[in-house]
Scaffold this motif. Structure first.
Motif, mmCIF file in Angstrom:
data_model
loop_
_atom_site.group_PDB
_atom_site.id
_atom_site.type_symbol
_atom_site.label_atom_id
_atom_site.label_comp_id
_atom_site.label_asym_id
_atom_site.label_seq_id
_atom_site.Cartn_x
_atom_site.Cartn_y
_atom_site.Cartn_z
ATOM 1 N N SER A 282 37.204 37.460 57.055
ATOM 2 C CA SER A 282 38.115 36.611 57.818
ATOM 3 C C SER A 282 39.311 36.167 56.975
ATOM 4 O O SER A 282 40.451 36.136 57.462
ATOM 5 C CB SER A 282 37.359 35.388 58.351
ATOM 6 O OG SER A 282 38.201 34.556 59.102
ATOM 7 N N ILE A 283 39.063 35.819 55.717
ATOM 8 C CA ILE A 283 40.161 35.430 54.811
ATOM 9 C C ILE A 283 41.130 36.603 54.621
ATOM 10 O O ILE A 283 42.351 36.434 54.666
ATOM 11 C CB ILE A 283 39.599 34.957 53.461
ATOM 12 C CG1 ILE A 283 38.909 33.588 53.618
ATOM 13 C CG2 ILE A 283 40.698 34.862 52.406
ATOM 14 C CD1 ILE A 283 38.063 33.185 52.431
ATOM 15 N N LEU A 284 40.576 37.791 54.415
ATOM 16 C CA LEU A 284 41.417 38.977 54.255
ATOM 17 C C LEU A 284 42.255 39.223 55.504
ATOM 18 O O LEU A 284 43.445 39.541 55.427
ATOM 19 C CB LEU A 284 40.540 40.196 53.947
ATOM 20 C CG LEU A 284 39.881 40.215 52.562
ATOM 21 C CD1 LEU A 284 38.811 41.300 52.493
ATOM 22 C CD2 LEU A 284 40.920 40.434 51.461
ATOM 23 N N SER B 35 42.858 33.276 47.500
ATOM 24 C CA SER B 35 41.467 33.449 47.912
ATOM 25 C C SER B 35 41.210 34.887 48.350
ATOM 26 O O SER B 35 40.171 35.475 48.017
ATOM 27 C CB SER B 35 41.150 32.479 49.057
ATOM 28 O OG SER B 35 39.778 32.428 49.320
ATOM 29 N N ALA B 36 42.160 35.474 49.081
ATOM 30 C CA ALA B 36 42.019 36.864 49.531
ATOM 31 C C ALA B 36 42.120 37.828 48.357
ATOM 32 O O ALA B 36 41.324 38.772 48.237
ATOM 33 C CB ALA B 36 43.094 37.177 50.574
ATOM 34 N N ARG B 37 43.080 37.584 47.488
ATOM 35 C CA ARG B 37 43.315 38.492 46.359
ATOM 36 C C ARG B 37 42.125 38.518 45.404
ATOM 37 O O ARG B 37 41.737 39.574 44.898
ATOM 38 C CB ARG B 37 44.585 38.061 45.616
ATOM 39 C CG ARG B 37 44.999 38.973 44.487
ATOM 40 C CD ARG B 37 46.369 38.580 43.933
ATOM 41 N NE ARG B 37 46.403 37.194 43.440
ATOM 42 C CZ ARG B 37 47.006 36.194 44.063
ATOM 43 N NH1 ARG B 37 47.616 36.383 45.214
ATOM 44 N NH2 ARG B 37 47.010 34.971 43.548
ATOM 45 N N GLU B 38 41.530 37.354 45.153
ATOM 46 C CA GLU B 38 40.441 37.249 44.183
ATOM 47 C C GLU B 38 39.064 37.330 44.834
ATOM 48 O O GLU B 38 38.045 37.216 44.147
ATOM 49 C CB GLU B 38 40.580 35.933 43.413
ATOM 50 C CG GLU B 38 41.873 35.852 42.607
ATOM 51 C CD GLU B 38 42.031 34.533 41.860
ATOM 52 O OE1 GLU B 38 41.139 33.659 42.004
ATOM 53 O OE2 GLU B 38 43.043 34.379 41.149
ATOM 54 N N ALA C 148 38.244 26.881 50.222
ATOM 55 C CA ALA C 148 37.395 25.746 50.609
ATOM 56 C C ALA C 148 37.784 24.485 49.847
ATOM 57 O O ALA C 148 37.891 23.395 50.433
ATOM 58 C CB ALA C 148 35.926 26.086 50.372
ATOM 59 N N ASN C 149 38.005 24.616 48.557
ATOM 60 C CA ASN C 149 38.346 23.433 47.760
ATOM 61 C C ASN C 149 39.766 22.953 48.043
ATOM 62 O O ASN C 149 40.043 21.750 47.955
ATOM 63 C CB ASN C 149 38.144 23.731 46.276
ATOM 64 C CG ASN C 149 36.668 23.738 45.900
ATOM 65 O OD1 ASN C 149 36.013 22.704 45.915
ATOM 66 N ND2 ASN C 149 36.140 24.905 45.589
ATOM 67 N N TYR C 150 40.645 23.873 48.397
ATOM 68 C CA TYR C 150 41.979 23.446 48.847
ATOM 69 C C TYR C 150 41.850 22.583 50.106
ATOM 70 O O TYR C 150 42.504 21.534 50.219
ATOM 71 C CB TYR C 150 42.867 24.654 49.124
ATOM 72 C CG TYR C 150 44.094 24.278 49.929
ATOM 73 C CD1 TYR C 150 45.217 23.743 49.318
ATOM 74 C CD2 TYR C 150 44.098 24.421 51.321
ATOM 75 C CE1 TYR C 150 46.326 23.354 50.064
ATOM 76 C CE2 TYR C 150 45.198 24.037 52.077
ATOM 77 C CZ TYR C 150 46.304 23.502 51.443
ATOM 78 O OH TYR C 150 47.388 23.098 52.186
#
Length: 594
Positions: free
Chosen positions: A143-145, A527-530, A537-539
Motif C-alpha cells: 500500500s505504501i508503494l 518509507s517506500a524507498r527503504e 507510522a512514527n511520522y
C-alpha cells in the motif's frame, strides 16, 4: 517540502561554486533552540566539496539575513536555525493542502511495477501471530508503494503439499470420525490444525515408547527417529501415495485443503488482506529441474561424485549448494528458482520482493546468487524483505504442541479489548455502531503496533498496551483524526466563509504543525524507498502529537478573530487529510467519531 528560501539558497550556492546540482533540505529546529527550521551545514559542506561546515554556516547566514522570507537566522556551530515570517512559512507548507498529497507521488520516471509475495501459510494449521506480522507488513508495504506511485502486484504462495499436510490427514483418518467444520462449529483451518496437534501428540507418545524399548536410540534426534515410528512411516507412505496420485489420498487432501482455504479467506477478510494471485506449491513444486539441467550444460552447475548437482559460489560466505539430490529430486531452492521465473514470466515486474522471516536470509542470498549465475538480468532487482520474530509476554510461539498464538483468537481478543475501551470512553451512552468501531480500533491497534517498528526488529507484542488511546498507539492516532473530523463538522454548522489570514499563525505550535504537514511527501517516499513502514507510522505519531499540542494551546472554533479561526481550521483540515492518507497507506481505516 518546497521552501522558497531553501530553493533560493541552493540556487545561490550552485552559481557561486559552479555546481550542477545541490539540494538544501531544512529540518525541524530542535525544541531547545530558537527557530522554525534548521539547515545542517555538515550535509551541505559535503555537497560543496568538503568545505569547513562552520564556514559554510556563516555563509548561509549571510545569505539568509537578506532574504525577504526570513525574520532571523542564527548560527549554532555547523547549523543555521531559521525563523520565517508566518505568511511565508504557511505559504510554502500548507496553503495548498492538495499539493502536499500530490507531491507524495514519485515522478513518472521513478515509478515501477513491483511484485510482492507475502503470507505463504501452510494448509496444515491456522495462521498465527507470525502470519499476522507477515500479512500486516506485506499489505502495508504494498500500500505504501502504491501511495508513492508504484504499480504493485500482491502474490501469495501457499504450501499445500508435503509431509506436514500428510500428518494432519493421517490424524484425521485415525481420530476424525468423518467430522466436518460444520459439524464441529469450527473454522476449517482450526479443525485441520487440531488434527495436526493430535498427530504430534501420538508421534511423541510413540517416540517415548521407542526410546524406552531401545535405550541405544536415546541420543538420536526426533527427526532421525521419525521413520522408526509407526505413525511417521504412515505419514511418509501417504506422501508417496499423494505423489503417485492415489485417488483416495488426493480426495482427502482436496477436501481438507478446501476447509483450510475457507478458513484462511475469513482471516484475510478480517485483516483486509487481498492478493492478485495465489500460487499453490502443489502446482509449482516440480518447477526448476529443467532450469538446473540447462545450467548444468552451460557449466553453471556441476555433478558431484555422489551424483548430486551443485553450484560453487564465488562468494566464500555462500560456499556451495546442492540444487538436485543424487536421486534427482529437487530441494527447496530448486522449486524457488522455478517459481521465481514463473512469476517473472506471468507479470514481468521491475522488482520482486519476498516478505519472509529473517531465518531465511541465507536461503534468499543463495537463491539470488544462483539466478544471477544463470544470467537473468532482472536478478539484480530481487529483494528479501526480512522481518524479526514476534513474541508475547508468555514467550515465543509454537505450533506442534498446540500452544500457537492463533491469528483469529488474537483478533477476537483485540476486538474485545477495543469494545471494552470504547465503552469506558463513551460512558453512559454507548455508540450505535459499537461493533464496527471496535473492529476498526482493534485492527488499528494491532497493525500500528506491528508497523511502528522497523520490520527487521524482533518485537514484544502486548495487546493491552496496543489498545490504549494514549501513547504511541494506533488508537491515539485514530483519535486525533476523529477529533479533527468532529471539530470540522461543528465549523461547517457555523457557516463562516472568512478567508484565512496566514500572518496570524504566529504561535510556535502552529508553525511546527504546518512544517510537520509539509514533511509528509518526504516521509512517505522514504518509507517506500527503504521498505520501512516505521518511518511513516512514527511520522503520523509525531503529527498527531503536534496537533494535540496545537489544539491545547491554540483555540480553533473559539479563536479571537474570524480570519485566525479560518487559518487554524485550514491547518486542522490539512492534518486530517494527511492522517487519513497516511493511515490508509498503512492499511488502517479511520473513524469519523470516537
Amino acid at each position: 517540502m518546497k521552501l522558497t528560501f531553501a530553493n533560493d539558497l541552493a540556487h545561490e550556492l550552485k552559481a557561486k561554486y559552479n555546481l550542477d546540482d545541490l539540494t538544501v533540505t531544512p529540518e525541524i529546529c530542535p525544541p531547545n533552540f530558537d527557530g522554525d527550521l534548521t539547515v545542517n551545514c555538515f550535509v551541505l559542506a559535503k555537497q560543496l566539496k568538503a568545505r569547513n561546515p562552520i564556514a559554510v554556516a556563516t555563509e548561509v547566514k549571510q545569505f539568509l539575513d537578506g532574504h525577504n522570507d526570513v525574520v532571523d537566522a542564527q548560527v549554532a556551530k555547523a547549523f543555521v536555525n531559521i525563523t520565517l515570517k508566518p505568511e511565508a512559512l504557511l505559504r510554502d507548507t500548507i496553503q495548498d493542502e492538495g499539493q502536499i498529497l500530490a507531491e507524495a507521488i514519485l515522478p513518472k520516471q521513478e515509478q515501477r511495477h513491483i511484485l510482492i509475495e507475502f503470507s505463504a501459510p501452510n494448509t496444515n494449521k491456522p495462521q498465527h501471530l507470525g502470519h499476522v506480522r507477515n500479512n500486516t507488513i506485506g499489505m502495508a508495504t504494498a500500500s505504501i508503494l502504491e501511495s508513492a506511485g508504484h504499480r504493485v502486484t500482491r502474490i501469495n504462495l501457499v504450501n499445500d503439499r508435503g509431509i506436514h499436510i500428510c500428518k494432519s490427514m493421517i490424524a484425521y483418518q485415525r481420530f476424525g470420525n468423518n467430522t466436518t467444520p460444520e459439524r464441529e462449529g469450527k473454522k476449517g483451518d482450526h479443525l485441520v490444525g487440531d488434527f495436526y496437534v493430535a498427530y504430534d501428540k501420538e508421534y511423541r507418545k510413540q517416540l517415548a515408547e521407542l526410546r524406552k524399548n531401545n535405550p541405544d536410540l536415546a541420543d538420536k534426534s526426533d527427526d532421525d527417529l521419525f521413520l522408526n515410528t509407526e505413525i511417521g512411516r504412515a505419514a511418509q507412505d501417504m506422501l508417496i501415495a499423494w505423489e503417485n496420485n492415489d485417488e483416495d489420498v488426493r480426495n482427502l487432501w482436496t477436501k481438507m485443503n478446501q476447509w483450510v482455504f475457507d478458513g484462511f479467506a475469513e482471516t484475510y477478510r478480517r485483516m483486509g488482506v487481498t492478493f492478485k494471485h495465489t500460487y499453490l506449491e502443489s502446482e509449482t513444486y516440480m518447477l526448476g529441474k529443467d532450469i538446473i539441467q540447462d545450467g548444468l550444460e552451460r557449466g553453471v552447475f556441476k555433478k558431484r561424485e555422489d551424483g548430486a548437482t551443485v553450484i560453487d559460489f564465488d562468494d566464500p560466505s555462500l560456499g556451495s549448494k546442492v540444487v538436485l539430490r543424487s536421486d534427482g529430486t529437487s530441494v527447496y531452492v530448486t522449486q524457488d528458482i522455478g517459481t521465481t521465473l514463473l512469476k517473472q514470466k506471468d507479470y514481468n515486474p521491475d522488482q520482486q520482493i519476498w516478505v519472509v522471516g529473517d531465518e531465511q536470509i541465507r536461503h534468499f542470498k543463495v537463491l539470488f546468487a544462483i539466478l544471477k549465475a544463470l544470467g537473468y538480468e532482472w536478478a539484480d532487482n530481487l529483494t528479501h524483505m526480512a522481518y524479526g520474530m514476534v513474541n508475547l509476554p508468555t514467550g515465543k510461539m509454537k505450533s506442534r504442541e498446540g500452544t500457537v498464538v492463533d491469528a483469529d483468537d488474537l483478533i477476537d481478543e483485540m476486538e474485545a479489548l477495543a469494545k471494552q475501551a470504547t465503552l469506558e470512553k463513551a460512558g453512559d451512552t454507548p455508540p450505535e455502531n459499537l461493533d464496527e468501531r471496535a473492529q476498526t480500533i482493534a485492527m488499528a491497534a494491532l497493525k500500528f503496533m506491528l508497523l511502528k517498528v522497523n520490520p527487521k526488529t524482533t518485537i514484544m507484542f502486548d495487546p493491552q498496551a496496543s489498545i490504549k488511546f494514549e501513547g504511541d498507539t494506533g488508537p491515539y492516532v485514530l483519535y486525533a483524526y476523529a477529533r479533527i473530523a468532529s471539530m470540522l463538522r461543528k465549523a461547517q454548522d457555523q457557516e463562516d466563509e472568512t478567508s484565512p489570514d496566514w500572518s496570524a499563525l504566529k504561535d510556535d505550535a502552529e508553525k511546527k504543525l504546518a512544517i510537520r504537514c509539509a514533511l509528509y511527501p518526504e516521509m512517505l517516499q522514504k518509507s517506500a524507498r527503504e521498505l520501512d513502514s516505521s518511518t511513516l507510522a512514527n511520522y503520523l505519531l509525531d503529527l498527531a502529537k503536534d496537533f494535540s499540542t496545537f489544539y491545547r494551546i491554540c483555540p480553533v472554533l473559539n479563536a479571537e478573530e474570524p480570519a485566525l479561526k479560518a487559518a487554524r481550521l485550514h491547518l486542522s483540515k490539512c492534518v486530517k487529510d494527511i492522517l487519513k492518507h497516511g493511515l490508509n497507506a498503512l492499511t488502517i481505516n479511520t473513524l469519523e467519531s470516537m
